[in-house]
Enzyme design. Structure first.
Site, mmCIF file in Angstrom:
data_model
loop_
_atom_site.group_PDB
_atom_site.id
_atom_site.type_symbol
_atom_site.label_atom_id
_atom_site.label_comp_id
_atom_site.label_asym_id
_atom_site.label_seq_id
_atom_site.Cartn_x
_atom_site.Cartn_y
_atom_site.Cartn_z
ATOM 1 N N ASP A 67 4.634 0.193 -14.883
ATOM 2 C CA ASP A 67 6.022 0.359 -15.387
ATOM 3 C C ASP A 67 6.100 -0.056 -16.812
ATOM 4 O O ASP A 67 4.958 -0.728 -17.401
ATOM 5 C CB ASP A 67 6.721 -0.557 -14.440
ATOM 6 N N ASN A 136 12.662 -9.859 -4.385
ATOM 7 C CA ASN A 136 13.515 -8.836 -3.545
ATOM 8 C C ASN A 136 12.584 -7.705 -3.057
ATOM 9 O O ASN A 136 13.185 -6.527 -2.574
ATOM 10 C CB ASN A 136 14.637 -8.357 -4.501
ATOM 11 N N HIS A 138 10.466 -5.649 -4.563
ATOM 12 C CA HIS A 138 10.233 -4.431 -5.284
ATOM 13 C C HIS A 138 8.830 -4.425 -5.553
ATOM 14 O O HIS A 138 8.092 -5.397 -5.683
ATOM 15 C CB HIS A 138 11.086 -4.400 -6.679
ATOM 16 N N GLU A 143 13.386 -0.833 -7.212
ATOM 17 C CA GLU A 143 14.326 -2.022 -6.451
ATOM 18 C C GLU A 143 14.855 -1.634 -5.234
ATOM 19 O O GLU A 143 14.722 -0.282 -4.694
ATOM 20 C CB GLU A 143 15.435 -2.192 -7.646
HETATM 21 C C1 GLP Z 1 7.808 -7.643 -12.286
HETATM 22 C C2 GLP Z 1 7.003 -6.382 -12.405
HETATM 23 C C3 GLP Z 1 6.270 -5.905 -11.016
HETATM 24 C C4 GLP Z 1 5.757 -7.507 -10.540
HETATM 25 C C5 GLP Z 1 6.702 -8.258 -10.181
HETATM 26 C C6 GLP Z 1 6.487 -9.544 -9.501
HETATM 27 O O1 GLP Z 1 8.979 -7.346 -12.232
HETATM 28 N N1 GLP Z 1 7.550 -5.028 -12.592
HETATM 29 O O2 GLP Z 1 5.161 -5.161 -11.231
HETATM 30 O O3 GLP Z 1 4.922 -7.253 -9.274
HETATM 31 O O4 GLP Z 1 7.596 -8.384 -11.369
HETATM 32 O O5 GLP Z 1 5.900 -10.594 -10.781
HETATM 33 P P1 GLP Z 1 5.016 -11.833 -10.765
HETATM 34 O O6 GLP Z 1 3.667 -11.529 -10.218
HETATM 35 O O7 GLP Z 1 5.237 -12.363 -12.191
HETATM 36 O O8 GLP Z 1 6.070 -12.692 -9.810
#
Ligand code: GLP
Length: 240
Positions: A67, A136, A138, A143
């Site tokens: 992403d 959440n 995702h 989402e």
């Molecule tokens: C972001 C990314 C995701 C990631 C998630 C968790 O929003 N788009 O790909 O898995 O957050 O992030 P973190 O590993 O910092 O908790």
């Protein structure tokens, strides 16, 4: 789903990095799906260490990131392009032409998403996809929604995601839109490895593994994939 609980994020990083470096050793032209966020950083550190110590070359490897934010210059310190170069690519011998991102600044985002999906499919599909999980549940930036998404698309981020990620943006406002691979595109990877650490992920992890498969819990779709490995620390596994 194969679930492994380890003591620290560093131990998880070593274990997950081994999956990726073993793949690169066995298949030097492999295609890797990569993720951003805090969760994969120990994995990237350990991949770099193995690359340096064992001399494994990444020259034949292609990567596709999950992403990218919209309306954020590619060179911004918070772009996922910058993140990946700082955390991983700059320390490997990977070729710049082999690292791929969705262009969050494309004027025609639909065309950009189709381009990205076609490129992945024409390259032969992703061999191993690395994932984190949002608070959440995702995956990528998929989402909670009324249906599972298909290919890449432009998404409006939820308040929960904006709240979780805005800490990185200092005084600058965080983008409210992003381009992300869709759920079915993620599911088409041959193997998927998901990392979750810390207590804030415990509920999402429980719902992903033990709950019903529903687009309200995007990561729950992974129950339908035949090769998923999930790496958790004790805090993230505490509600299982
Ligand atoms: C972001 C990314 C995701 C990631 C998630 C968790 O929003 N788009 O790909 O898995 O957050 O992030 P973190 O590993 O910092 O908790």
């Amino acid at each position: 789903m194969k679930v492994t609980v380890l003591k620290t994020a560093e131990e998880i990083g070593v274990a997950v990095a081994k999956i990726f470096t073993d793949e690169v050793k066995a298949n030097p032209d492999c295609i890797l799906g990569l993720a951003t966020g805090a969760s994969p950083i120990p994995t990237y550190n350990s991949i770099i260490k193995t690359h340096k110590e064992e001399g494994i070359s990444f020259k034949g490897v292609k990567t596709y990131n999950l992403d990218e934010y919209c309306d954020l210059p590619k060179a911004d310190k918070n772009s996922y392009y910058t993140f990946m170069h700082e955390q991983l690519f700059n320390s490997l011998d990977i070729l710049e032409e082999n690292v791929h991102f969705l262009d969050g600044n494309a004027t025609d985002t639909d065309a950009e998403c189709r381009r990205y999906d076609n490129e992945i499919n024409e390259a032969g599909g992703i061999d191993i996809q690395l994932l984190g999980i949002g608070n959440n549940a995702h995956i990528g930036f998929n989402e909670p929604a009324d249906s599972f998404t298909d290919g890449s698309f432009k998404v409006k981020l939820t308040d929960s995601t904006i709240e979780a990620n805005k800490i990185y943006f200092d005084e600058n406002p965080m983008p409210h839109y992003a381009l992300t691979m869709g759920v079915n595109q993620i599911m088409s990877a041959k193997k998927i490895v998901l990392i979750a650490t810390g207590p804030k992920k415990a509920e999402a992890v429980r719902n992903m593994i033990k709950g019903e498969v529903t687009p309200q819990v995007p990561a729950s779709i992974l129950q339908n994939h035949n090769d998923v490995e999930i790496f958790l620390d004790e805090a993230a596994a505490s509600l299982l």
